[in-house]
Design an enzyme around this catalytic site. Structure first.
Site, mmCIF file in Angstrom:
data_model
loop_
_atom_site.group_PDB
_atom_site.id
_atom_site.type_symbol
_atom_site.label_atom_id
_atom_site.label_comp_id
_atom_site.label_asym_id
_atom_site.label_seq_id
_atom_site.Cartn_x
_atom_site.Cartn_y
_atom_site.Cartn_z
ATOM 1 N N CYS A 230 -3.593 8.576 8.183
ATOM 2 C CA CYS A 230 -2.451 9.452 8.380
ATOM 3 C C CYS A 230 -1.188 8.850 7.698
ATOM 4 O O CYS A 230 0.076 9.422 7.805
ATOM 5 C CB CYS A 230 -2.264 9.458 9.736
ATOM 6 S SG CYS A 230 -1.956 8.015 10.615
ATOM 7 N N HIS B 40 12.296 5.444 4.856
ATOM 8 C CA HIS B 40 12.488 6.273 5.744
ATOM 9 C C HIS B 40 12.843 7.668 5.424
ATOM 10 O O HIS B 40 12.393 8.691 5.969
ATOM 11 C CB HIS B 40 13.421 5.755 6.761
ATOM 12 C CG HIS B 40 13.729 6.683 8.019
ATOM 13 N ND1 HIS B 40 14.748 7.520 8.228
ATOM 14 C CD2 HIS B 40 12.816 6.882 9.184
ATOM 15 C CE1 HIS B 40 14.486 8.205 9.410
ATOM 16 N NE2 HIS B 40 13.584 7.694 10.108
ATOM 17 N N GLY C 191 -3.041 3.846 9.187
ATOM 18 C CA GLY C 191 -1.543 3.890 9.134
ATOM 19 C C GLY C 191 -1.131 2.991 8.000
ATOM 20 O O GLY C 191 -0.783 1.847 7.957
ATOM 21 N N THR C 192 -1.454 3.601 6.753
ATOM 22 C CA THR C 192 -1.455 2.725 5.351
ATOM 23 C C THR C 192 0.100 2.383 5.013
ATOM 24 O O THR C 192 0.060 1.558 4.035
ATOM 25 C CB THR C 192 -1.989 3.520 4.366
ATOM 26 O OG1 THR C 192 -1.741 4.794 4.250
ATOM 27 C CG2 THR C 192 -3.484 3.506 4.382
ATOM 28 N N ASN C 193 0.922 3.033 5.569
ATOM 29 C CA ASN C 193 2.320 2.449 5.240
ATOM 30 C C ASN C 193 2.506 1.031 5.712
ATOM 31 O O ASN C 193 2.826 0.103 4.931
ATOM 32 C CB ASN C 193 3.400 3.477 5.944
ATOM 33 C CG ASN C 193 3.501 4.699 5.173
ATOM 34 O OD1 ASN C 193 2.960 4.889 4.429
ATOM 35 N ND2 ASN C 193 4.015 5.634 5.813
#
Length: 882
Positions: free
Chosen positions: A830, A437, A766-768
């Protein structure tokens, strides 16, 4: 003349028919000067095919002829007692690094000592004898070590090192010759020609047995010139332009009447005789044009005559200097635009986008090195161990006119810490990694982030290796794009970036010229970041995370009221207060990104993240309730309600569209706020292209419900389309085109892309989260066991930095399936992976239309995309060769 021996001078180079590798690196460098007809000292090269065989070859006649040729050019004669020409022998390996020393002053024998001394003085002459002896004894020591024959010379070498430091020397040049004559063949110090042949034969013997030499080492022989050879002499070195700013102006020093630059203060090269300065400028800039890079050049002026000693690439130079050089070359048509775009490693742009440490400013500061780079750059500030403490300290500092630089130091950061990260200059955490984060938010806001697992915090003190610091103490974070991060105890000094002066904007404009069907957008939630990203070339917003907007001081408690509301009516009251705040946010963002697409992700974060995380936060919230709600609520009651929100796995729990299913009024408020802003801007003649993104969708039914609503027996769900229609009817305005899409961040969504595309006009990957849910690895906890997995080759690299092959497969599959249903489906990425150059070529080949990343990563992504586009056109390149 033996065809393996090659003469060169400022009037002729080595025959172009000779393979360059036969000359070794130093030989090639000397010949480059000769080919340009620059004032290089003449000389000859015994190439790699003969250098290690001199014991069996008679080259005496060739050597004499070549030395005569050198004498005619330099005006000195080898062995002349009045004005002797001395020689250096350079072992010219093809290896970039060679441990052979400089071998100088051959020809310094007894008959010439007096003549040499009258030019350079007794002290220098004595030291040059010692330097000659030391070089030859090094050869002998290495030869004896490799063959095991003879007494070792290491003790003598140490003695020579000591003698070379003596000023003035204890003995004269001739006395040193007598002292060391026993170590060499008879007559070594009596005859100049014999001394050179003895030296060449000994060096050749060593090359024949040296395991480093695989018949790929040459010998370079040149006359020596001296910067202390009379009053009109000097030595110096310079760069072809300023290696920091890139200004096209020679940067360096010269040393009047000094042999070299050691042991003395030099003068600015700009103050050298104007005639020589002009000559050096011509040389330097010709070399730049030839090599298309900044060059470092050493020279000697002996009796008013300029001689070049060597030239080579420059390792320590700024990215700005390279950009300025490349733009200069392009302007003068030396290179084309494609060359400029391909010449720079994209990640190097970090250097001109972020502050950097002034290395002179960290001397004497305690230092700890290590950790995981979260966001690059350098930051200085006073350390605070909580968001509340940092914000309070920042407020007081502003009131008192004190230093407002702060470093947020935490075990780990959460959503509630965003407001402190935005205020701080940097973040230091103990847990997490590149995709933690703190790292993600720091990159978003252009702040520095470092994860240091060795960090421990106890109360108001923290320990990091040998550094112990208290809250309020200064720290300096140094997180380079390449190399090991560091933390310094104390305040260093920084070099602030100046993108407008760096040539960055011209470079990005050049790179964008190669992009036609692929774009780079920005992840941004405030107008400042939008304006910054547009200056860096961003073509729209790919991700506006609305949850970040609720953490501002005047909003967070209202949002908490909404979460803890006991009824739907109470929740709507809180949402009605939040709506104008959201409307104003969207208005400013749309206006700043006028004419470009803006993708707004509706609320995604789990609700528990908005609640107080510390006792101080809790007390502050209770005070707010008592003051603004006119009711006293017990701490226990609030704690119980907060606890009720807790989930065992919140990242896979009640978040994103799942919150909207339970509480449709939250998304309804956001949709109204979006279109309040859209209609207002339309009235102001501002072009707006809204895209509404629904997060964490796992199947088509979820997206269909949230987008279009549903009526069932006993309940109605009002979808996005209906909310917009109702608002438009209420305002009596004409429609504005908009898109509804979704974030693909679950494997189920990727596999079900064909059905989901029926209800979504765009996909944003959203590849995270897609990486987390595909691999079953937490991005915040992964670093705890990543070293073990790397040690045993169980995983390659960091999957939260470079896309995992399985994640790539899911993205490609989702694009393919989605476009079977909706051929005009727009697809973007993104997640934080969009900022990494290594992923961008895959995104282009998989058919994505854009990547989106933090503002400071936009130039990096644009340059990487342009390079990928150019590589596609190269021979042997094409789809599938990522």
């Amino acid at each position: 003349m033996d065809k393996r021996i090659h003469f060169f001078s400022q009037n002729q180079g080595v025959s172009p028919k000779i393979a360059p590798e036969l000359l070794g690196i130093r030989g090639r460098q000397a010949n480059e000067f000769a080919e340009l007809r620059f004032p290089i000292l003449p000389g000859f090269i015994l190439d790699t095919t003969i250098a290690s065989e001199l014991g069996s070859v008679d080259i005496k006649k060739e050597v004499k002829t070549l030395l005569d040729s050198c004498s005619k050019i330099v005006g000195k004669t080898y062995g002349d007692p009045e004005n002797p020409m001395l020689l250096k022998i350079v072992v010219s390996s093809n290896l970039a690094v060679s441990d052979y020393p400089a071998l100088h002053n051959f020809g310094l024998v007894k008959p010439v000592v007096a003549g040499f001394t009258q030019w350079v003085g007794e002290t220098f002459a004595a030291h040059e004898v010692l330097f000659l002896v030391r070089g030859m004894l090094w050869i002998e020591e290495r030869l004896r070590k490799l063959t095991g024959e003879g007494e070792r010379m290491s003790g003598r070498l140490q003695e020579l090192d000591r003698l070379l430091r003596e000023h003035p020397p204890a003995k004269s040049a001739e006395n040193y010759m007598d002292e060391y004559a026993e170590f060499f063949p008879q007559g070594f110090f009596e005859n100049a020609e014999g001394q050179l042949l003895i030296a060449l034969e000994e060096i050749s013997k060593l090359l024949a047995v040296d395991e480093q030499n695989d018949r790929d080492t040459a010998l370079l022989i040149q006359p020596m010139v001296y910067g202390n050879y009379g009053k009109n002499s000097c030595s110096g070195g310079f760069f072809s332009r300023n290696v920091v700013s890139g200004e096209k102006k020679l940067q360096g020093e010269f040393h009047q009447e000094k042999f070299n630059e050691l042991g003395g203060n030099g003068q600015d090269i700009q103050k050298i005789d104007p005639r020589h300065l002009k000559e050096l400028e011509g040389i330097a800039w010709t070399l730049e044009d030839r090599f298309k890079e900044i060059r470092q050049i050493r020279f000697t002026i002996e009796n008013k005559r300029l001689w070049l000693i060597e030239q080579r690439p420059v390792d320590q130079k700024s990215t700005q200097a390279d950009i300025k050089l490349l733009l200069d070359l392009a302007k003068r048509k030396i290179v084309d635009r494609a060359y400029v775009v391909k010449a720079l490693e994209p990640l190097r742009l970090n250097e001109i986008l972020r502050p950097m440490i002034d290395t002179a400013g960290v001397r004497g500061l305690k230092k700890w090195s290590g950790g995981i780079a979260g966001a690059p750059g350098a930051a200085i500030g006073r350390a605070y161990f909580s968001t509340e403490g940092l914000l309070e300290a920042e407020k007081l500092a502003r009131q008192r006119g004190e230093d407002t630089r702060f470093i947020l130091v935490l075990p780990a950061s959460f959503a509630g810490d965003v407001k402190a990260i935005e205020v701080a200059t940097g973040v230091l955490t103990a847990e997490g990694g590149y995709s933690a984060h703190a790292s993600v938010v720091a990159r978003q806001y252009g702040k520095v982030s470092l994860v240091a697992p060795a960090l421990t915090i106890r109360g108001k003190k923290a320990t990091l290796g040998n550094i112990v610091f208290s809250e309020g103490d200064y720290l300096t974070l140094h997180v380079p794009s390449y190399g090991e991060p560091s933390v310094y105890q104390g305040a260093a000094s920084l070099i602030e970036p100046k993108p407008a002066e760096s040539g960055l904007f011209e470079l990005i404009a050049m790179a964008k010229g190669f992009l036609k069907d692929f774009h780079v957008r920005v992840n941004a939630e405030n107008p400042r970041d939008v304006v910054l990203a547009r200056s860096f070339g961003a073509d729209g917003i790919g991700l506006c995370r609305t949850e970040h907007m609720f953490f501002q001081a005047e909003r967070i408690n209202v949002f908490r009221d909404m979460i803890l509301a006991g009824s739907g009516e109470e929740r709507k009251k809180a949402l009605n207060k939040l709506r104008p705040m959201q409307r104003d946010d969207f208005y400013r963002i749309f206006k700043a990104m006028e004419g470009k697409e803006v993708t707004i992700r509706l609320l995604d974060a789990p609700l528990h993240e908005f609640m107080p995380h510390s006792r101080d936060e809790l007390r502050a919230y209770l005070g707010y309730l008592e003051k603004n709600k006119k009711k006293k609520v017990s701490e226990a009651e609030i704690c119980a309600r907060i606890e009720a929100l807790d989930e065992f796995n919140p990242m896979l729990g009640h978040r994103g569209c799942r919150i909207a299913v339970s509480y449709p009024e939250i998304y309804a408020m956001q949709i109204r706020a979006i279109f309040d802003a859209v209609y207002r801007l339309r009235d102001e003649k501002v072009a707006v292209y809204p895209e509404i993104m629904v997060p964490i969708v796992m199947n088509a039914s979820e997206l269909k419900l949230i987008a279009y609503g549903k009526k069932i027996e006993g309940a109605d769900y009002t979808g996005i389309v209906e909310v917009e229609e109702a608002l438009r009817e209420e305002k009596k305005v004409k429609p504005v085109p908009y898109k509804i899409g979704t974030m693909i961040e679950l494997p189920a969504a990727a596999l079900g892309a064909a059905d989901i595309a029926k209800y979504g006009c765009f996909f944003s990957f959203g590849t995270n989260d897609l990486t987390q849910t595909t691999l079953g690895i937490s991005r915040d906890d992964f670093t705890g066991f990543m070293p073990d997995y790397t040690l045993f080759d169980l995983i390659t690299g960091n999957p939260f930095s470079v896309l995992d092959p399985r994640v790539k497969e899911l993205i490609a599959l989702a694009v393919e399936r989605g476009r079977l249903t909706r051929p005009d489906l727009v697809c973007g990425l993104c997640g934080e992976h969009g900022a990494h150059p290594g992923n961008i070529r895959f995104c282009m080949e998989a058919g994505l239309d854009y990547v989106s990343c933090s503002p400071y990563s936009v130039p990096i992504a644009i340059l990487a995309a342009a390079q990928a586009e150019l590589r596609k056109a190269e021979p042997g390149e094409g789809p599938g060769r990522a």
